[in-house]
Design an enzyme around this catalytic site. Structure first.
Site, PDB file in Angstrom:
ATOM      1  N   ASP A  17     135.200  24.667  66.594  1.00  0.00           N
ATOM      2  CA  ASP A  17     136.272  23.828  66.038  1.00  0.00           C
ATOM      3  C   ASP A  17     137.548  24.654  66.097  1.00  0.00           C
ATOM      4  O   ASP A  17     137.518  25.864  66.388  1.00  0.00           O
ATOM      5  CB  ASP A  17     135.934  23.480  64.573  1.00  0.00           C
ATOM      6  N   SER A  18     138.674  23.999  65.767  1.00  0.00           N
ATOM      7  CA  SER A  18     139.938  24.727  65.710  1.00  0.00           C
ATOM      8  C   SER A  18     139.967  25.682  64.506  1.00  0.00           C
ATOM      9  O   SER A  18     140.837  26.540  64.436  1.00  0.00           O
ATOM     10  CB  SER A  18     141.099  23.743  65.595  1.00  0.00           C
ATOM     11  N   CYS A  80     134.851  19.155  66.599  1.00  0.00           N
ATOM     12  CA  CYS A  80     136.265  18.859  66.338  1.00  0.00           C
ATOM     13  C   CYS A  80     136.574  17.558  67.081  1.00  0.00           C
ATOM     14  O   CYS A  80     136.291  17.443  68.284  1.00  0.00           O
ATOM     15  CB  CYS A  80     137.112  20.004  66.883  1.00  0.00           C
ATOM     16  N   GLU A 159     143.149  22.727  54.302  1.00  0.00           N
ATOM     17  CA  GLU A 159     143.268  24.190  54.437  1.00  0.00           C
ATOM     18  C   GLU A 159     143.846  24.801  53.153  1.00  0.00           C
ATOM     19  O   GLU A 159     143.408  25.852  52.710  1.00  0.00           O
ATOM     20  CB  GLU A 159     144.171  24.535  55.630  1.00  0.00           C
ATOM     21  N   CYS A 208     138.250  13.431  61.556  1.00  0.00           N
ATOM     22  CA  CYS A 208     138.634  14.832  61.717  1.00  0.00           C
ATOM     23  C   CYS A 208     137.643  15.621  60.892  1.00  0.00           C
ATOM     24  O   CYS A 208     137.348  15.221  59.748  1.00  0.00           O
ATOM     25  CB  CYS A 208     140.062  15.040  61.195  1.00  0.00           C
ATOM     26  N   HIS A 210     137.829  18.198  59.280  1.00  0.00           N
ATOM     27  CA  HIS A 210     138.349  18.738  58.007  1.00  0.00           C
ATOM     28  C   HIS A 210     138.227  17.708  56.870  1.00  0.00           C
ATOM     29  O   HIS A 210     138.184  18.084  55.708  1.00  0.00           O
ATOM     30  CB  HIS A 210     139.838  19.079  58.132  1.00  0.00           C
TER      31      HIS A 210
HETATM   32  N1  DGL Z   1     139.075  19.681  62.882  1.00  0.00           N
HETATM   33  C1  DGL Z   1     139.961  19.080  63.832  1.00  0.00           C
HETATM   34  C2  DGL Z   1     139.456  17.690  64.206  1.00  0.00           C
HETATM   35  O1  DGL Z   1     138.320  17.329  63.900  1.00  0.00           O
HETATM   36  C3  DGL Z   1     141.388  18.901  63.387  1.00  0.00           C
HETATM   37  C4  DGL Z   1     142.169  20.060  62.932  1.00  0.00           C
HETATM   38  C5  DGL Z   1     143.273  20.417  63.880  1.00  0.00           C
HETATM   39  O2  DGL Z   1     144.276  19.695  63.994  1.00  0.00           O
HETATM   40  O3  DGL Z   1     143.093  21.464  64.500  1.00  0.00           O
HETATM   41  O4  DGL Z   1     140.184  16.919  64.808  1.00  0.00           O
END
Ligand code: DGL
Length: 291
Positions: A17-18, A80, A159, A208, A210
């Site tokens: 993931d990011s 992600c 975050e 997402c 997150h």
């Molecule tokens: N976790 C990423 C997703 O599922 C989003 C976070 C980011 O913008 O890097 O899209």
């Protein structure tokens, strides 16, 4: 095609993931498959992916996936949504191990859950612009109306909460922590979610990885009648099914080993924040450079 994979049943599953969001997927994979080794990459140095172009994120997917394959993973989970929207097709065409993303599983769960066939999707700007969810949902049921909203500040809030929390973000009954229940966060959530409430969606995809951290906040605004869908559970089922059918599940006596790689400089911080999402200490965290 990357042909350097020498993976077998005891090889790890690669997840990336990011940043920390993919850990919400990893924890479901651990619940479903408690004997599997997992190698996790959090590309924190380049987070967020959401505001970037799909081409750029696609190149990150190629880079991280190739690195994981070189390190012997037996399959890859792109945990992600933005990276899935930008790079899954290219990854599946070029990687030598089974590779899955999080969009199709989330879309499938939403299609199964909706009764009035009005589905909301909240995601990053890149994911919404790609229309990946709208296509995936309509591929399964062309009669569903999809309402998509980019909610980039939710990544920021998720975050921020990780920094403010003093322990696990969720307790053992999976209730999200009260760290996210703040008036300022609620105002932001109302701005994003009011149009979806007015559209009377009965199902909302947390598009997402997150966002499952914010489910109490989001659920509080949407109300009890709206089903919140995260891809994580569905993805963990797909991983189990693929490995079972390919006869590549680790032995059920195997003691799992988890390894974490962060592209950010502060490995210690990754370890502390990551443990709040995963609800366990992150014993083995390393720095990874993609120069
Ligand atoms: N976790 C990423 C997703 O599922 C989003 C976070 C980011 O913008 O890097 O899209």
């Amino acid at each position: 095609m990357n042909t350097r994979s020498h993976s077998n049943a005891l090889s790890p599953i690669g997840v990336f993931d990011s940043g920390f969001g993919g850990l919400t997927v990893m924890r479901e994979i651990i619940k479903a498959l408690p004997h599997e080794d997992i190698m996790y990459v959090g590309d924190t140095a380049r987070c967020p992916y959401g505001p970037r172009s799909l081409d750029e994120v696609d190149s990150f997917v190629q880079q991280i996936g190739s690195w994981l394959i070189d390190h012997g993973v037996k399959m890859i989970v792109i945990a992600c949504n933005t990276a899935t929207a930008a790079g899954l097709v290219h990854a599946q065409q070029t990687f030598s191990v089974p590779t899955i993303g999080v969009v199709e599983p989330g879309a499938r769960a939403a299609v199964h859950a909706t009764i009035n066939r009005k589905v909301g999707v909240i995601a990053t700007k890149a994911t919404v612009d790609s229309e990946a969810y709208a296509h995936a949902i309509r591929n399964l049921d062309a009669g569903i109306t999809v309402f998509s909203t980019a909610a980039p500040r939710f990544v920021e809030i998720a975050e921020q909460g990780l920094r403010m929390a003093d322990g696990p973000i969720e307790n053992f009954t999976a209730q999200a922590s009260h760290v996210y229940i703040r008036p300022a966060f609620r105002e932001i959530a109302k701005d994003y979610l009011e149009p979806l409430r007015r559209a009377e969606v009965d199902t909302l995809v947390l598009g997402c990885t997150h966002f499952p951290l914010l489910k109490t906040l989001i659920g509080g605004v949407m109300g009890h009648d709206v089903r919140l869908i995260s891809s994580a559970l569905e993805v963990s089922r797909d991983v189990s099914e693929i490995l079972r059918r390919q006869d590549r599940l680790a032995d059920d006596t195997h003691m799992p080993h988890y390894e974490f790689y962060s592209t950010g400089d502060n490995v210690e911080e990754f370890s502390v924040f990551g443990s709040r999402v995963l609800n366990m200490p992150l014993a083995s965290v390393h720095h990874l450079d993609f120069d």
